[in-house]
Write an enzyme that holds these catalytic residues in place. Structure first.
Site, short mmCIF file in Angstrom:
data_model
loop_
_atom_site.label_atom_id
_atom_site.label_comp_id
_atom_site.label_asym_id
_atom_site.label_seq_id
_atom_site.Cartn_x
_atom_site.Cartn_y
_atom_site.Cartn_z
N ASP A 479 42.75 31.61 22.15
CA ASP A 479 44.02 32.24 22.35
C ASP A 479 45.18 31.19 22.61
OD1 ASP A 479 45.70 34.48 23.20
OD2 ASP A 479 45.14 33.76 25.30
N ASP A 678 41.89 33.31 28.37
CA ASP A 678 41.81 33.25 29.73
C ASP A 678 42.26 34.65 30.40
OD1 ASP A 678 44.30 33.20 29.03
OD2 ASP A 678 45.14 31.97 30.55
N ASP A 682 41.46 39.32 26.52
CA ASP A 682 40.50 38.58 25.75
C ASP A 682 38.92 38.74 26.06
OD1 ASP A 682 42.36 36.74 24.47
OD2 ASP A 682 42.35 35.54 26.26
#
Length: 790
Positions: A479, A678, A682
């Site tokens: 990410d 995080d 996700d």
């Protein structure tokens, strides 16, 4: 977190509301009687300065902090249903087997499957020395002199007394009996349990072997006339008291060494437990300060942390500036500067300035407590590689007993005279040398050592399968926000659409974002408050994970997010598309603000790239991993950040289901995928990936969905985790290989395979020594991991 780290707020016994409501009557009857603080449950004296009257009843408190909480919502603390004691884990210690973690019981004892002594699931700093180790050591040293004398008589008496010592068999019987029946009692008990439970194990073999040697010898002593002349040695029937005694003594010695080595595998957890300070310096409402036990700290207490002191609990800095050494939890050697608004972790060290923090997490909710829980859980999990050992161990003992029987029969029928004596000695040696424990301990010891080492370097594996699987990863999806970047976005600018004002656009965006946990939302709200804008409370709020938020503020329908959200809302966003693209090219995240179906403006927030990211990506590529970025941010912003970092494959404006689909597609292509993120968005991809990697700075949902958590959120740790995985699996292979080779060679040698070539047989005493050392060598090899994973 066990009975060990009592961070939780549980001062004393909790009592019911009915009992509490009688405080006033009790004060009159017995003024010296202790009362119970209704907030924390602590026993307190009847102090008029710390008293409150509510609904006709008197209540007393331990501190101004408890009084403040009570004043805010008395009903919450008076109703019995509100009183649930905060506990770090279920009361009482739970014991488990290192080889069979599915075995759990509230009392000490032996594993019903393998007979191994159970140990606490969660070690404690207050733990005394293992009682079984103390017992075995006591039995070993008290009977060792007897064993030495018996062995000396058996092996050397005929050299000094060619005619033999009178009544030698009776002397050996008297000397060896305490060794076998008293020192060996725990082994016979385990042997008996293994037969009753139909779980043959190492103790079955030892019990059979010692019983055969000792029982035969007793029979030869009591009724020597029933034995043929072939059994005579030096004028008497040969006996094997020395073999029985030496086997018991060497097995005791092996157990002592093994228990000592096993205790070292919990050293990592004990070192983590030792990090927690015992007290905190609380700032009371009147400004006074006092040192209180950590168990008396409440959420939202103000705590002072002086230079050289440890941060007592997880919290946020409200005053002061200092450098905090977090290396004990994150593995990061450089102290981190903390200013007002920054988070601090309990048990980290304040190196320079004085800080005032507000406590946010206490007891089992602190990061230290959760780390200890995760390490303990991972240590007790089973590696997939263990399945092979389990299958072999399941048949092992039965095969060994069969081999011992065939050895006895084979030597008796085909061996040289005295053939049945040779057969008996070799059968006992076969029973004794076989060691299923070495096989069973091969992978659990490696896992326990590796997870302990990982915890000291800021890596928390969820289970053994994650450690074993990490080495195979060849594709890493990352990410952007909080993973490649700091995750602490700063407000950049606001652009108003025609007919709108910048302040109004910011005020609208901040109002709707008050209900969002996203870092970008925090930056917008912080900027609005800094400008002194008054925020309206949302009448409704909906988070469309990955694309933005929606809701109603002051009767107006607000949408805040990327172009995908605007398209869903059928809002024309193209009038500001050029300005948005310019901001994205600069690396900023751009959010569109719409009011009642019309575009009101843009808000740009910048999130700087972590200083360690470029180095981390270089290390990962050198390790042979392909790095892919997938982010909910705009495609242009994603490409801008990716371009700076040399990431070629980039996906922008992806929704949670898109990340999940990306993971699935790559897996279908045959890749072993790790996903690092995080955020809540996700979580699905983290769970689906072969190895989900959560940044410790992220949300609880992400961390709970992951297989590996990086406390510091530093991508360089992924490379370290991969190396640790390689080292651990190599160590497990070494241990399993040693156990297989040891038994494959040891059993034939004990059966007398080399006798035709060398004329030598393996003594049962040597077999006992080899058996004892085999488990110790496996554990010692596993403990090397504590120093290898750098």
């Amino acid at each position: 977190m066990g009975n060990n780290v009592h961070h939780g707020h549980h001062h004393g016994d909790h009592i019911s509301g009915a009992a509490r409501s009688a405080n006033a009557d009790e004060e009159v009857k017995n003024p010296d009687k202790p009362f119970t603080d209704p907030v924390c449950g602590m026993k307190v004296a009847a102090n008029p300065e710390k008293k409150r009257v509510y609904a006709g009843n008197d209540y007393y408190f331990c501190s101004a902090s408890c009084i403040q909480k009570f004043d805010g919502n008395p009903e919450k603390f008076i109703k019995p249903s509100a009183f649930e004691p905060v506990q770090d884990m279920p009361s009482g210690t739970i014991y488990t087997c290192p080889m069979h973690p599915e075995i759990r019981q509230p009392t000490q004892g032996n594993c019903p499957i393998c007979g191994m002594s159970l140990e606490p699931m969660m070690p404690s700093l207050e733990d005394e020395e293992n009682p079984e180790l103390v017992d075995f050591r006591h039995r070993f040293w008290w009977t060792l002199p007897l064993t030495i004398v018996v062995a000396s008589l058996a092996m050397a008496s005929h050299r000094f007394f060619p005619e033999g010592i009178p009544y030698q068999n009776w002397i050996e019987l008297a000397l060896s009996t305490p060794v076998v029946l008293w020192a060996g009692k725990p082994f016979f008990e385990r042997c008996f349990q293994s037969i009753v439970r139909r779980n043959p194990n190492m103790w079955t073999l030892i019990g059979f072997g010692v019983t055969a040697a000792y029982g035969y010898s007793v029979l030869a002593t009591l009724a020597p006339g029933i034995f043929p002349s072939a059994f005579m040695e030096h004028g008497r029937v040969g006996v094997y008291y020395e073999a029985a005694a030496v086997i018991i003594s060497l097995t005791l010695l092996g157990q002592i060494l093994e228990l000592k080595a096993r205790s070292q595998t919990s050293a990592a957890i004990k070192s983590l437990l030792g990090l927690a300070p015992k007290t905190a310096r609380r700032i009371n409402k009147d400004g006074s300060e006092e040192d209180v036990p950590l168990t008396h700290v409440h959420i939202d207490d103000s705590l002072r942390v002086r230079p050289g002191e440890k941060v007592p609990v997880d919290g946020v800095v409200v005053e002061g500036e200092s450098a905090i050494d977090e290396s004990m939890l994150t593995g990061e050697p450089m102290p981190v500067t903390k200013r007002p608004g920054d988070k601090v972790i309990g048990a980290t060290l304040n190196t320079s300035g004085s800080l005032v923090i507000r406590s946010e997490k206490i007891g089992s909710q602190t990061m230290l407590a959760q780390i200890v829980q995760m390490v303990a859980q991972a240590q007790r999990s089973r590696a997939p590689m263990q399945r092979l050992a389990d299958v072999v161990a399941g048949y092992f003992v039965l095969v060994v007993v069969g081999v011992a029987f065939l050895t006895f029969i084979g030597w008796g029928i085909f061996g040289p005279d005295p053939s049945w004596v040779f057969g008996f000695v070799n059968a006992v040696a076969v029973l004794i040398i076989a060691c299923p424990c070495a096989l069973g301990l091969a992978t659990p010891m490696s896992i326990m050592a590796a997870t302990g080492r990982a915890a000291t370097q800021g890596m928390l594996f969820r289970d053994a399968a994650a450690i074993e699987g990490m080495r195979k990863v060849n594709t890493l999806i990352v990410d952007k926000t909080g993973t490649l970047t700091e995750g602490k976005p700063a407000f950049d600018r606001v652009i108003a659409a025609q007919g709108q004002e910048e302040q109004s656009v910011l005020q609208i965006a901040a109002s709707i974002d008050q209900g969002s946990e996203h870092p970008l939302a925090h930056a917008i709200v912080a900027e609005a408050r800094q400008r002194g804008l008054s925020l309206d409370k949302p009448e409704s709020f909906e988070s469309s994970s990955g694309i933005g938020v929606r809701g109603i503020v002051s009767g107006r329908r607000i949408a805040l997010g990327n172009t995908a959200l605007m398209d869903e809302e059928k809002i024309d966003w193209h009038s500001l598309s050029q300005q948005a693209e310019e901001l994205r090219n600069e690396g900023a995240s751009v959010m569109h603000v719409a009011v009642d179906g019309k575009l009101a403006g843009l808000i740009a927030v910048s999130d700087p790239i972590k200083k360690t990211t470029a180095e981390a990506l270089t290390i990962l590529r050198e390790a042979g991993m392909t790095v892919i970025m997938a982010t909910g941010d705009g495609a242009t912003t994603a490409k801008s950040v990716a371009g700076k970092l040399g990431i070629n494959e980039v996906y922008g404006e992806v929704k949670p289901q898109d990340k999940l689909a990306l993971v699935e597609r790559l897996q279908k292509e045959g890749r072993v995928v790790a996903m690092a993120g995080d955020g809540i968005n996700d979580a699905p991809a983290l769970a689906k990936a072969d190895v989900g990697i959560a940044m410790g700075t992220g949300t609880d949902v992400a961390i709970n969905s992951a297989h590996l958590t990086l406390i510091k959120g530093d991508l360089r740790t992924i490379a370290r985790a991969r190396k640790l995985s390689l080292d651990t699996v190599r160590n497990m292979h070494q241990n399993l290989g040693f156990a297989f080779v040891y038994n494959s060679l040891g059993i034939p040698l004990a059966a007398g395979l080399l006798y035709p070539f060398t004329g030598q047989l393996l003594s049962p005493m040597i077999a006992a020594l080899a058996m004892s050392l085999s488990s110790v060598s496996v554990i010692t090899n596993a403990l090397r991991l504590r120093g290898n994973a750098k």
